[in-house]
Design a protein around this motif. Structure first.
Motif, PDB file in Angstrom:
ATOM      1  N   ALA A   1       0.844  -1.201   0.000  1.00 32.65           N
ATOM      2  CA  ALA A   1       0.000   0.000   0.000  1.00 32.65           C
ATOM      3  C   ALA A   1       0.877   1.248   0.000  1.00 32.65           C
ATOM      4  N   THR A   2       0.454   2.218  -0.775  1.00 30.72           N
ATOM      5  CA  THR A   2       1.156   3.493  -0.834  1.00 30.72           C
ATOM      6  C   THR A   2       0.265   4.570  -0.218  1.00 30.72           C
ATOM      7  N   VAL A   3       0.809   5.731  -0.050  1.00 32.18           N
ATOM      8  CA  VAL A   3      -0.001   6.849   0.440  1.00 32.18           C
ATOM      9  C   VAL A   3      -1.168   7.085  -0.516  1.00 32.18           C
ATOM     10  N   ALA A   4      -0.896   6.988  -1.808  1.00 30.73           N
ATOM     11  CA  ALA A   4      -1.951   7.229  -2.801  1.00 30.73           C
ATOM     12  C   ALA A   4      -3.069   6.194  -2.686  1.00 30.73           C
ATOM     13  N   THR A   5      -2.720   4.916  -2.554  1.00 31.17           N
ATOM     14  CA  THR A   5      -3.772   3.900  -2.461  1.00 31.17           C
ATOM     15  C   THR A   5      -4.502   3.990  -1.128  1.00 31.17           C
ATOM     16  N   THR A   6      -3.813   4.377  -0.086  1.00 30.74           N
ATOM     17  CA  THR A   6      -4.463   4.574   1.205  1.00 30.74           C
ATOM     18  C   THR A   6      -5.487   5.700   1.113  1.00 30.74           C
ATOM     19  N   LEU A   7      -5.119   6.784   0.450  1.00 24.19           N
ATOM     20  CA  LEU A   7      -6.055   7.899   0.249  1.00 24.19           C
ATOM     21  C   LEU A   7      -7.227   7.484  -0.630  1.00 24.19           C
ATOM     22  N   GLN A   8      -6.953   6.710  -1.675  1.00 24.80           N
ATOM     23  CA  GLN A   8      -8.031   6.225  -2.540  1.00 24.80           C
ATOM     24  C   GLN A   8      -9.029   5.400  -1.736  1.00 24.80           C
ATOM     25  N   ALA A   9      -8.514   4.521  -0.898  1.00 18.54           N
ATOM     26  CA  ALA A   9      -9.388   3.660  -0.096  1.00 18.54           C
ATOM     27  C   ALA A   9     -10.249   4.498   0.840  1.00 18.54           C
ATOM     28  N   ARG A  10      -9.638   5.433   1.560  1.00 11.72           N
ATOM     29  CA  ARG A  10     -10.399   6.272   2.494  1.00 11.72           C
ATOM     30  C   ARG A  10     -11.468   7.077   1.776  1.00 11.72           C
ATOM     31  N   GLU A  11     -11.111   7.645   0.642  1.00 11.10           N
ATOM     32  CA  GLU A  11     -12.079   8.454  -0.095  1.00 11.10           C
ATOM     33  C   GLU A  11     -13.224   7.595  -0.619  1.00 11.10           C
ATOM     34  N   ALA A  12     -12.925   6.387  -1.098  1.00 14.54           N
ATOM     35  CA  ALA A  12     -13.971   5.493  -1.595  1.00 14.54           C
ATOM     36  C   ALA A  12     -14.888   5.050  -0.458  1.00 14.54           C
ATOM     37  N   ILE A  13     -14.303   4.735   0.686  1.00 14.02           N
ATOM     38  CA  ILE A  13     -15.095   4.323   1.845  1.00 14.02           C
ATOM     39  C   ILE A  13     -15.975   5.483   2.305  1.00 14.02           C
ATOM     40  N   LEU A  14     -15.401   6.669   2.413  1.00 18.68           N
ATOM     41  CA  LEU A  14     -16.184   7.829   2.829  1.00 18.68           C
ATOM     42  C   LEU A  14     -17.310   8.109   1.836  1.00 18.68           C
ATOM     43  N   ARG A  15     -17.030   8.035   0.547  1.00 12.55           N
ATOM     44  CA  ARG A  15     -18.066   8.258  -0.471  1.00 12.55           C
ATOM     45  C   ARG A  15     -19.208   7.255  -0.298  1.00 12.55           C
ATOM     46  N   GLU A  16     -18.856   5.990  -0.077  1.00 14.75           N
ATOM     47  CA  GLU A  16     -19.885   4.961   0.090  1.00 14.75           C
ATOM     48  C   GLU A  16     -20.707   5.210   1.342  1.00 14.75           C
ATOM     49  N   LEU A  17     -20.049   5.596   2.423  1.00  7.01           N
ATOM     50  CA  LEU A  17     -20.765   5.858   3.671  1.00  7.01           C
ATOM     51  C   LEU A  17     -21.673   7.072   3.554  1.00  7.01           C
ATOM     52  N   ARG A  18     -21.229   8.079   2.828  1.00  4.44           N
ATOM     53  CA  ARG A  18     -22.070   9.269   2.621  1.00  4.44           C
ATOM     54  C   ARG A  18     -23.291   8.950   1.765  1.00  4.44           C
TER      55      ARG A  18
END
Length: 90
Positions: free
Chosen positions: A44-61
């Motif tokens: 995992a890279t910083v970029a993929t970690t950010l992608q995951a968080r943003e995707a999870i947040l989008r889904e939760l919203r």
């Protein structure tokens, strides 16, 4: 009981979030589903970690009735949203 970003979630909440992310079908959502399911991989890279968080947040919203259906995930949504507003998520 699994944890997501340090907060406890039920197995059912975890499974439902993974299913919703996989159903979205985007590369970011797939990374998010993998993160929820087994945590970030060794590569995992910083970029993929950010992608995951943003995707999870989008889904939760986007999850209708999240507060009543998955209250533990609602807490994570609020936590991630607060981080996103206050600073860059790393």
């Amino acid at each position: 009981m699994p944890r997501l970003y340090g907060d406890r979630i039920s197995d059912a909440e975890s499974a439902e979030l993974i299913a919703k992310l996989r159903a979205r079908g985007t590369p970011d959502a797939a990374i998010g589903a993998d993160t929820v399911g087994k945590g970030p991989g060794r590569d995992a890279t910083v970029a993929t970690t950010l992608q995951a968080r943003e995707a999870i947040l989008r889904e939760l919203r986007d999850w209708a009735n999240l507060d009543s259906e998955a209250p533990n995930l609602a807490v994570i949504r609020d936590h991630l949203a607060g981080q996103q507003q206050g600073q860059r998520i790393i």
